[in-house]
Design an enzyme around this catalytic site. Structure first.
Site, PDB file in Angstrom:
ATOM      1  N   ARG A 123      30.245  42.902  38.569  1.00  0.00           N
ATOM      2  CA  ARG A 123      29.410  42.215  39.565  1.00  0.00           C
ATOM      3  C   ARG A 123      28.260  43.087  40.040  1.00  0.00           C
ATOM      4  O   ARG A 123      27.231  42.578  40.504  1.00  0.00           O
ATOM      5  CB  ARG A 123      30.283  41.711  40.719  1.00  0.00           C
ATOM      6  CG  ARG A 123      31.221  40.584  40.256  1.00  0.00           C
ATOM      7  CD  ARG A 123      32.158  40.137  41.358  1.00  0.00           C
ATOM      8  NE  ARG A 123      33.133  41.133  41.729  1.00  0.00           N
ATOM      9  CZ  ARG A 123      34.328  41.296  41.145  1.00  0.00           C
ATOM     10  NH1 ARG A 123      34.691  40.515  40.162  1.00  0.00           N
ATOM     11  NH2 ARG A 123      35.147  42.241  41.555  1.00  0.00           N
TER      12      ARG A 123
ATOM     13  N   GLU B 106      41.786  50.073  44.247  1.00  0.00           N
ATOM     14  CA  GLU B 106      42.695  49.430  45.202  1.00  0.00           C
ATOM     15  C   GLU B 106      43.940  48.911  44.476  1.00  0.00           C
ATOM     16  O   GLU B 106      45.034  48.976  44.990  1.00  0.00           O
ATOM     17  CB  GLU B 106      41.959  48.289  45.911  1.00  0.00           C
ATOM     18  CG  GLU B 106      42.694  47.752  47.120  1.00  0.00           C
ATOM     19  CD  GLU B 106      41.973  46.571  47.754  1.00  0.00           C
ATOM     20  OE1 GLU B 106      40.929  46.144  47.242  1.00  0.00           O
ATOM     21  OE2 GLU B 106      42.500  46.075  48.756  1.00  0.00           O
TER      22      GLU B 106
END
Ligand code: AMP
Length: 171
Positions: free
Chosen positions: A59, A96
């Site tokens: 992205r 994460e």
């Protein structure tokens, strides 16, 4: 940025249980929001006299390429392993949800160049830090790391210590 914030969609338990995924695809589908994001990046970044935009897969390519076009700067990709065809530098990092490696072409930045790194979202900071390491390892300097979204509660800024951070929205 309030209108951008409203477009960002929370997807609970994606891609793993316990993660709330910030889905920015509604933002991509809204040209007014995209223009607002690009304008905000431009305003905050132009004065830093950047010479190149580096976008992080996937992205970061979208927001980074639009900004690079606007500022008339070269764009270079940082990608996951096995995607870049030419000579590469690589580095491993924690994210994460899991672990990863990122790569960049050896001609992706020039020594001494002023680089802005762009991604959609700052979470734990591992990904952006790895991109900084790739750029800095090659003798260029990171004048800013810029994100559409910052998940402030994960404290990713700590990993980017000493580098300027631009974040357009925060949670
Ligand atoms: P981190 O390395 O933890 O800062 O993770 C940042 C990278 O993972 C970015 O490329 C994001 O697109 C993606 N990412 C991590 N957490 C999320 C999340 N909660 N929602 C959307 N994307 C995320």
């Amino acid at each position: 940025m309030e209108s951008v914030r409203k477009l960002i969609r929370d997807i609970p338990d994606f891609p793993k249980k316990g993660i709330i995924f910030k889905d920015i695809t509604p933002v991509l589908a809204d040209p007014t929001a995209m223009a607002a994001i690009n304008g905000a990046f431009e305003k905050q970044i132009e004065g830093l006299k950047p010479q190149r935009i580096v976008g992080i897969e996937a992205r970061g390519f979208i927001f980074g390429a639009v900004l690079a076009h606007t500022l008339r700067l070269p764009f270079s990709p940082v990608r996951k392993p096995g995607k870049l065809p030419y000579q590469r530098v690589s580095t491993s990092y924690k994210l994460e949800y899991g672990e990863g490696t990122l790569e960049m072409h050896t001609d992706g930045v020039r020594r001494g160049e002023r680089v802005v790194i762009i991604d959609d979202l700052l979470a734990t900071g591992g990904t952006a830090r790895a991109a900084c390491d790739l750029v800095e390892k090659q003798g260029a300097s990171v004048v800013a790391c810029a994100f559409v979204v910052e998940l402030g509660f994960l404290g990713g800024r700590k990993l980017l210590e000493g580098r300027r951070i631009v974040a357009l929205t925060a949670y």
